[in-house]
Scaffold this motif. Structure first.
Motif, PDB file in Angstrom:
ATOM      1  N   SER A 290      -0.042  10.799  83.803  1.00 45.08           N
ATOM      2  CA  SER A 290       0.127  10.107  82.527  1.00 45.08           C
ATOM      3  C   SER A 290       0.123  11.081  81.361  1.00 45.08           C
ATOM      4  CB  SER A 290      -1.002   9.088  82.322  1.00 45.08           C
ATOM      5  OG  SER A 290      -0.943   8.496  81.040  1.00 45.08           O
ATOM      6  N   THR A 291       0.917  10.750  80.350  1.00 40.30           N
ATOM      7  CA  THR A 291       0.872  11.457  79.062  1.00 40.30           C
ATOM      8  C   THR A 291       0.754  10.430  77.935  1.00 40.30           C
ATOM      9  OG1 THR A 291       3.303  11.514  79.007  1.00 40.30           O
ATOM     10  CG2 THR A 291       2.169  13.470  79.865  1.00 40.30           C
ATOM     11  N   THR A 292       0.039   9.350  78.224  1.00 38.46           N
ATOM     12  CA  THR A 292      -0.099   8.266  77.242  1.00 38.46           C
ATOM     13  C   THR A 292      -0.951   8.677  76.051  1.00 38.46           C
ATOM     14  OG1 THR A 292       0.227   6.520  78.871  1.00 38.46           O
ATOM     15  CG2 THR A 292      -1.004   5.922  76.894  1.00 38.46           C
ATOM     16  N   THR A 293      -2.042   9.384  76.320  1.00 40.85           N
ATOM     17  CA  THR A 293      -2.935   9.769  75.230  1.00 40.85           C
ATOM     18  C   THR A 293      -3.609  11.091  75.561  1.00 40.85           C
ATOM     19  OG1 THR A 293      -4.714   9.017  73.766  1.00 40.85           O
ATOM     20  CG2 THR A 293      -4.969   8.531  76.105  1.00 40.85           C
ATOM     21  N   ALA A 320     -12.265  14.167  68.674  1.00 42.47           N
ATOM     22  CA  ALA A 320     -13.052  15.069  69.522  1.00 42.47           C
ATOM     23  C   ALA A 320     -13.560  16.281  68.757  1.00 42.47           C
ATOM     24  CB  ALA A 320     -12.211  15.508  70.715  1.00 42.47           C
ATOM     25  N   HIS A 321     -12.673  16.904  67.995  1.00 41.99           N
ATOM     26  CA  HIS A 321     -13.063  18.066  67.185  1.00 41.99           C
ATOM     27  C   HIS A 321     -13.025  17.722  65.703  1.00 41.99           C
ATOM     28  CE1 HIS A 321     -12.052  21.047  70.664  1.00 41.99           C
ATOM     29  NE2 HIS A 321     -13.310  20.660  70.682  1.00 41.99           N
ATOM     30  N   ASN A 322     -13.499  16.517  65.408  1.00 42.00           N
ATOM     31  CA  ASN A 322     -13.674  16.078  64.009  1.00 42.00           C
ATOM     32  C   ASN A 322     -12.380  16.007  63.216  1.00 42.00           C
ATOM     33  OD1 ASN A 322     -16.237  18.299  64.534  1.00 42.00           O
ATOM     34  ND2 ASN A 322     -16.711  16.139  64.297  1.00 42.00           N
ATOM     35  N   GLY A 323     -11.260  15.813  63.912  1.00 46.07           N
ATOM     36  CA  GLY A 323      -9.982  15.665  63.222  1.00 46.07           C
ATOM     37  C   GLY A 323      -9.209  16.961  63.063  1.00 46.07           C
ATOM     38  N   ALA A 329      -6.819  12.021  65.695  1.00 43.09           N
ATOM     39  CA  ALA A 329      -7.132  10.695  65.167  1.00 43.09           C
ATOM     40  C   ALA A 329      -6.132   9.630  65.607  1.00 43.09           C
ATOM     41  CB  ALA A 329      -7.211  10.750  63.641  1.00 43.09           C
ATOM     42  N   ASP A 330      -5.335   9.922  66.652  1.00 43.83           N
ATOM     43  CA  ASP A 330      -4.431   8.903  67.180  1.00 43.83           C
ATOM     44  C   ASP A 330      -5.224   7.717  67.717  1.00 43.83           C
ATOM     45  OD1 ASP A 330      -2.316  10.510  66.553  1.00 43.83           O
ATOM     46  OD2 ASP A 330      -1.875  11.143  68.600  1.00 43.83           O
ATOM     47  N   SER A 356     -10.879   1.593  70.997  1.00 43.75           N
ATOM     48  CA  SER A 356     -12.228   1.939  71.436  1.00 43.75           C
ATOM     49  C   SER A 356     -12.216   3.376  71.923  1.00 43.75           C
ATOM     50  CB  SER A 356     -12.718   0.993  72.546  1.00 43.75           C
ATOM     51  OG  SER A 356     -11.800   0.927  73.607  1.00 43.75           O
ATOM     52  N   GLY A 357     -11.333   3.675  72.883  1.00 42.62           N
ATOM     53  CA  GLY A 357     -11.270   5.026  73.430  1.00 42.62           C
ATOM     54  C   GLY A 357     -12.429   5.282  74.357  1.00 42.62           C
ATOM     55  N   SER A 358     -12.785   6.557  74.473  1.00 43.87           N
ATOM     56  CA  SER A 358     -13.889   6.944  75.331  1.00 43.87           C
ATOM     57  C   SER A 358     -14.708   8.005  74.621  1.00 43.87           C
ATOM     58  CB  SER A 358     -13.344   7.477  76.655  1.00 43.87           C
ATOM     59  OG  SER A 358     -14.395   7.896  77.485  1.00 43.87           O
ATOM     60  N   GLY A 359     -15.878   8.283  75.158  1.00 43.35           N
ATOM     61  CA  GLY A 359     -16.699   9.354  74.609  1.00 43.35           C
ATOM     62  C   GLY A 359     -16.776  10.476  75.622  1.00 43.35           C
TER      63      GLY A 359
END
Length: 395
Positions: A290-293, A320-323, A329-330, A356-359
């Motif tokens: 996948s290359t979705t995100t 992840a790296h504060n933008g 920020a996608d 939501s995403g993930s952490g």
């Protein structure tokens, strides 16, 4: 009617632009509850902290009491700024560490810092839960340590790197009532790969089909032995791709050899590394899933659809790296992949949610006692519960 058509159109456009499916998946497959939109932690966990028979949600130094998700604090902390800083909590899990009958909370701090656990005060009214450092302040290297049962005693341990000695080690959770100390055991010799403070990617599974689990890193794999404290696990170099998150070991194509599935921690891609044998040497061939995100910085395997097979769950680590990275920020997408070794491609991608995403770790648990695993996400985007409404496969 126009109002509902407009909403559906907005979701459909979003799906078209992002390569995801639209309204029905978000509205029907998983019910999302937003517990907080504040940045409290990059990891989450579940545990029955007040022993009322309901699973609560942990987000770093905070816990949300089921069923109304009232927020409590285990120790003084604060809300962090997602575009400016990191938190004091990267990965979490809940377990009864000292076997006193009450669930406690384990926290992996910033890479290289000591991990610790908060001892549940039971019914006592305290201003701060007692904090115990894990394994004599060992600095946990590798950004994706595994919570896994190494010695088969039924209790979770921690698989990670030791940044000081540059060894792959495991930290054994206490096994007797009243014990509070985690014991450190060496799997490899000192100064080996995969043990830098910001190393990415580690997994645990049987690569060479000898019945003993091995440790996988992106530079290769350490061959497991029955000796879990000898520091003698032999390293076999192999190409297992780019810096990644948790590495999952299982047979993707049904050829009897375990493969590796991993996702890019900070770039773009989810990959399947097919195990191949060339001239008697184990190696791997890369396939893009996948290359979705991008920035899929955590993963977990869990049976979401009740078919007896585990799915691969991952998502975007929002900011992840504060933008500072491209696409940081996608839309914070959360997704899962079904695997079927009987047909190609061997996977089917499903989008769970796009906000939501993930952490740094994904948690699954049956929160509402309906027999299905739900998903808990804690990250810079907030704290989320996604209740599983998937129909059992084949029904």
């Amino acid at each position: 009617m126009k109002k509902y058509f407009k909403i559906f159109l907005q979701y459909s456009l979003c799906g078209s632009l992002l390569g995801v499916i639209s309204l029905p998946a978000f509205a029907q497959d998983f019910k999302k509850t937003t517990l907080s939109r504040e940045f409290l932690s990059e990891g989450g966990a579940v545990a029955d902290l007040n022993k009322d028979g309901k699973l609560d949600i942990v987000a770093g130094y905070y816990w949300f009491e089921a069923p109304n998700w009232t927020r409590h604090e285990m120790a003084p902390s604060r809300v962090f700024k997602p575009r400016e800083e990191y938190s004091n909590s990267f990965l979490n899990f809940g377990m009864d560490v000292n076997l006193d009958g009450w669930d406690d909370v384990v926290i992996i701090d910033y890479p290289g810092k000591p991990a610790f656990w908060f001892e549940n005060p039971k019914k006592q009214q305290v201003s701060e839960w007692k904090k115990h450092i894990i394994a004599d302040s060992v600095g946990i290297a590798n950004e994706s340590p595994n919570f896994v049962d190494i010695d088969g005693d039924g209790r979770l341990d921690i698989l990670c790197g030791d940044k000081a000695k540059k060894q792959i080690v495991w930290l054994k959770s206490p096994s007797k009532k009243g014990e509070t100390t985690w014991k450190r055991f060496n799997l490899t010799k000192e100064k080996v790969a995969g043990t830098e403070m910001f190393s990415h990617g580690i997994g645990y599974g049987d690569i060479n089909n000898d019945g003993i689990k091995d440790v996988v890193i992106r530079e290769g794999w350490y061959q497991g032995t029955k000796d879990l404290n000898g520091g003698n696990w032999e390293f076999h170099p192999a190409n297992l791709g780019e810096p990644c998150s948790h590495m999952q070991v299982f047979d993707v194509n049904g050829d009897g050899k375990n493969d590796v599935v991993a996702a890019s921690a900070h770039a773009l891609g989810v990959w399947y590394y097919e195990q191949i044998n060339e001239n008697g040497k184990i190696d791997f061939k890369t396939h893009t899933i996948s290359t979705t995100t991008a920035q899929t910085h955590s993963s977990i395997m869990a049976d979401l659809n009740g078919d007896g097979k585990k799915e691969y769950i991952t998502g975007k680590r929002y900011l992840a790296h504060n933008g500072r990275d491209a696409g940081d920020a996608d839309a914070p997408i959360l997704m899962y992949f079904e695997f079927d070794s009987k047909k190609q491609p061997y996977w089917t991608e499903h989008i769970i949610d796009n906000d939501s995403g993930s952490g740094l770790n994904v948690t699954v648990a049956d929160m509402n006692k309906d027999g299905k695993l739900d998903i808990i996400i804690v990250n810079k985007n907030g704290v989320f519960l996604l209740e599983n409404n998937l129909k059992k496969k084949g029904k």
